[in-house]
Write a protein that holds these residues in place. Structure first.
Motif, PDB file in Angstrom:
ATOM      1  N   VAL A  85       0.797  -1.206  -0.088  1.00 21.98           N
ATOM      2  CA  VAL A  85      -0.015   0.164   0.083  1.00 21.98           C
ATOM      3  C   VAL A  85       0.963   1.384   0.016  1.00 21.98           C
ATOM      4  O   VAL A  85       2.114   0.985   0.442  1.00 21.98           O
ATOM      5  CB  VAL A  85      -0.966  -0.089   1.303  1.00 21.98           C
ATOM      6  CG1 VAL A  85       0.013  -0.171   2.477  1.00 21.98           C
ATOM      7  CG2 VAL A  85      -2.116   1.031   1.051  1.00 21.98           C
ATOM      8  N   LEU A  86       0.463   2.209  -0.309  1.00 22.85           N
ATOM      9  CA  LEU A  86       1.248   3.467  -0.392  1.00 22.85           C
ATOM     10  C   LEU A  86       1.805   3.798   1.168  1.00 22.85           C
ATOM     11  O   LEU A  86       0.970   3.680   2.058  1.00 22.85           O
ATOM     12  CB  LEU A  86       0.521   4.879  -0.602  1.00 22.85           C
ATOM     13  CG  LEU A  86       0.090   5.026  -2.114  1.00 22.85           C
ATOM     14  CD1 LEU A  86      -0.395   6.189  -2.444  1.00 22.85           C
ATOM     15  CD2 LEU A  86       1.359   4.901  -3.001  1.00 22.85           C
ATOM     16  N   GLY A  87       3.106   3.944   1.435  1.00 25.43           N
ATOM     17  CA  GLY A  87       3.514   3.847   2.757  1.00 25.43           C
ATOM     18  C   GLY A  87       4.316   2.755   3.104  1.00 25.43           C
ATOM     19  O   GLY A  87       4.913   2.647   3.901  1.00 25.43           O
ATOM     20  N   GLY A  88       3.881   1.474   2.268  1.00 23.46           N
ATOM     21  CA  GLY A  88       4.473   0.369   2.602  1.00 23.46           C
ATOM     22  C   GLY A  88       4.185  -0.261   3.906  1.00 23.46           C
ATOM     23  O   GLY A  88       3.326   0.099   4.706  1.00 23.46           O
ATOM     24  N   SER A  89       5.301  -0.738   4.496  1.00 26.33           N
ATOM     25  CA  SER A  89       5.320  -1.281   5.983  1.00 26.33           C
ATOM     26  C   SER A  89       5.260  -0.076   6.926  1.00 26.33           C
ATOM     27  O   SER A  89       4.855  -0.284   8.051  1.00 26.33           O
ATOM     28  CB  SER A  89       6.485  -2.128   6.075  1.00 26.33           C
ATOM     29  OG  SER A  89       6.384  -3.345   5.379  1.00 26.33           O
ATOM     30  N   SER A  90       5.523   1.152   6.453  1.00 25.27           N
ATOM     31  CA  SER A  90       5.282   2.220   7.418  1.00 25.27           C
ATOM     32  C   SER A  90       4.054   2.623   7.645  1.00 25.27           C
ATOM     33  O   SER A  90       3.496   3.335   8.936  1.00 25.27           O
ATOM     34  CB  SER A  90       6.082   3.314   7.022  1.00 25.27           C
ATOM     35  OG  SER A  90       5.523   4.223   5.912  1.00 25.27           O
ATOM     36  N   SER A  91       3.012   1.912   6.860  1.00 26.57           N
ATOM     37  CA  SER A  91       1.485   1.965   7.042  1.00 26.57           C
ATOM     38  C   SER A  91       0.723   1.122   7.670  1.00 26.57           C
ATOM     39  O   SER A  91      -0.428   1.080   8.159  1.00 26.57           O
ATOM     40  CB  SER A  91       0.856   2.078   5.845  1.00 26.57           C
ATOM     41  OG  SER A  91       1.298   3.540   4.990  1.00 26.57           O
ATOM     42  N   ILE A  92       1.607  -0.011   7.830  1.00 29.55           N
ATOM     43  CA  ILE A  92       1.050  -1.026   8.800  1.00 29.55           C
ATOM     44  C   ILE A  92       2.012  -1.472   9.987  1.00 29.55           C
ATOM     45  O   ILE A  92       1.378  -2.386  10.798  1.00 29.55           O
ATOM     46  CB  ILE A  92       0.514  -2.338   7.948  1.00 29.55           C
ATOM     47  CG1 ILE A  92       2.075  -3.019   7.458  1.00 29.55           C
ATOM     48  CG2 ILE A  92      -0.390  -1.997   6.756  1.00 29.55           C
ATOM     49  CD1 ILE A  92       1.779  -4.244   6.914  1.00 29.55           C
TER      50      ILE A  92
END
Length: 533
Positions: A85-92
């Protein structure tokens, strides 16, 4: 977009890719394309800090990788959540901001990587940061990434820190300052009660620029070469395949699993492996996919004497509603905290000069990732060696880039890792038996008092432990023949191609990897602009 030309094509809009796209498009001259396999980060739960519990095992925002059976873990497979997702792992991820030890980066430099000592990388940590506590020799303000103190402080955390001091571990109010050693509260990538992913912090402001294009739902099938020059990328989206061209460089920021996979399907890797899948070898690079490292450990959980844990909130519809309302009105409360609120770094090996063990103290208890919370009031401590000696690798499953690679992390293959983890769990028990934390303990739920000897603890960790998904090292930076990129992050033996993500780490840093990955991208952006003139 077939045949479209850009100055830079960035593959992967994760922790590193969003930084690269934002920085390289700043001057308005460079045309930048950012390609992301996942979708936009519009989902409500991607922006609530505690939302990681809802998104960490959702296939619409997660690659949902799984390892091959691990010999050192009794043949168990381990789930690897990685952001899609946009942001990759920094989003989850769990939102914890840890840089690692200064010595981690000094060791990178000692291994021949000029420009990667702690003195060299500290300016990039400071450049990225908007530190709530203000600017000093270690911290910066005014950067895109909000780094903030926790507004919600559970009494369990104060008790944890107090018991650490009681057993001889000093308090540390800044794990990212002069020294990492000690116990204290974590800081988090949170801004006004909302998750500060790299999509929010870097990409969203940059998307207003006409020279930056962001393509979601598009997968990179392979890198296209003209001889040894990387010229473009073949992309797939909505059933169509098309090529885009990079006039200057292609920047691979797809993470420690997808970056080496894309290199291999493009003909860069171990020749025998590639030929076995029918892939023409463009460049023999035996280090691609090797040197895989991750933090593996285990948790010890307790039943709590008071209903003050996140478990209690989630077991009551009324308390859930109250927590939701509080977050909506004040951006505070139980929904505003990271995965670990407090923790410690300490030494358990006599020969260790710096911390070799990390605790992630959690005001909840449950299984790993998709397993959910226990149905009773409880809290937990996750313990893991921070400088693991176990090394793994990954290989292609097939030449199809849509097939996930085979992952062989070799967790617990090194006896020192097992010893540190065992000593860590014993230390966690001593702290739980020491006031003030002992006042919150009804009993030990897992592994339980019957797991008493070192051998029994090791078996428990082997059979029940998990990773914290800090995979790194699979496109190692170095100067020898097994290195994949040089100190400028250029892929060895080809032109116009760099890798910029956690896969370039020669050695895994001592702690959570998101802050270091952002630093790597900040530094890479400066190097790229410097070379472009």
């Amino acid at each position: 977009m077939n045949g479209a030309e850009f100055d830079y094509v960035v593959i992967g809009a994760g922790s590193a890719g969003c930084v690269l796209a934002a920085r390289l498009s700043e001057d308005g001259r460079n045309r930048v394309l950012l390609v992301e396999a996942g979708g936009a980060d519009r989902d409500f739960w991607l922006h609530i800090p505690v939302g990681y519990g809802r998104t960490i095992a959702r296939p619409d925002v997660n690659w949902m990788f799984e390892t091959e059976p691990n010999p050192g873990l009794g043949g168990r497979r381990i789930f690897w959540p990685r952001g899609k997702v946009l942001g990759g792992s920094s989003s989850i991820n769990g939102l914890i901001y840890i840089r690692g030890q200064a010595e981690d980066y000094d060791l990178w430099r000692q291994e021949g990587n000029v420009g990667w000592s702690y003195e060299d990388v500290l300016p990039y940590f400071r450049k990225a940061e908007d530190q709530e506590n203000g600017e000093d020799a270690f911290h910066g303000t005014g950067g895109p990434l909000s780094v903030t103190n926790l507004t919600e402080r559970n009494p369990l955390c104060d008790a944890f820190i107090g018991s650490a001091e009681a057993v001889g571990i000093p308090r540390n109010d800044d794990f990212n300052g002069a020294s990492q050693e000690g116990a204290g509260y974590f800081q988090a990538t949170i801004r006004r009660g909302r998750r500060a992913s790299t999509s929010v912090s870097y990409l969203r402001p940059a998307m207003r620029r006409p020279n930056l294009s962001v393509m979601t739902g598009a997968t990179a099938d392979r890198i296209l070469f003209d001889g040894s020059l990387a010229k473009g990328v073949r992309l797939s989206r909505d059933g169509a395949t098309f090529d885009v061209t990079a006039r200057r460089e292609i920047l691979l920021a797809a993470g420690s699993v997808k970056s080496p996979q894309l290199l291999m399907v493009s003909g860069l890797g171990r020749g025998d492996d590639l030929r076995s899948h029918g892939i023409d070898v463009l460049r023999e690079l035996p280090g691609v996919g090797q040197n895989l490292q991750d933090h593996y450990g285990g948790q010890i959980t307790w039943r709590c004497t008071r209903p003050i844990t996140l478990n209690d909130v989630m077991m009551s519809r009324w308390r859930q509603a109250g927590a939701g309302l509080r977050w909506l009105l004040t951006r505070g409360g139980p929904l505003s905290v990271p995965a670990g609120q407090a923790g410690l770094f300490t030494r358990v090996l006599p020969e260790s000069a710096t911390p070799d063990l990390q605790f992630l103290f959690q005001t909840f208890s449950g299984g790993y990732y998709e397993d959910g919370l226990f149905k009773f009031s409880g809290f937990a401590n996750f313990v893991c060696p921070v400088r693991p000696r176990s090394r793994g690798y990954l290989t292609l499953r097939s030449p199809d880039p849509a097939d996930p690679p085979r992952l062989y992390p070799n967790y617990f293959s090194d006896p020192t890792d097992r010893h540190i983890a065992v000593e860590g769990l014993k230390l966690a028990r001593r702290m739980a038996a020491t006031a003030p934390l002992s006042g919150f303990v009804v009993d030990e739920h897992l592994p339980g008092a019957e797991t008493a000897t070192d051998d029994e603890i090791e078996i428990y960790l082997r059979d029940n432990g998990g990773c914290v998904s800090h995979q790194a090292g699979t496109c190692r930076m170095g100067q020898d023949e097994s290195a994949v990129v040089d100190e400028r992050l250029r892929v060895q033996g080809v032109q116009g191609l760099r890798v910029v993500d956690a896969s370039i780490m020669p050695r895994l840093i001592s702690g959570n990897t998101n802050a270091a990955t952002i630093m790597i991208a900040e530094k890479a952006a400066d190097m790229i602009r410097e070379e472009a003139g």
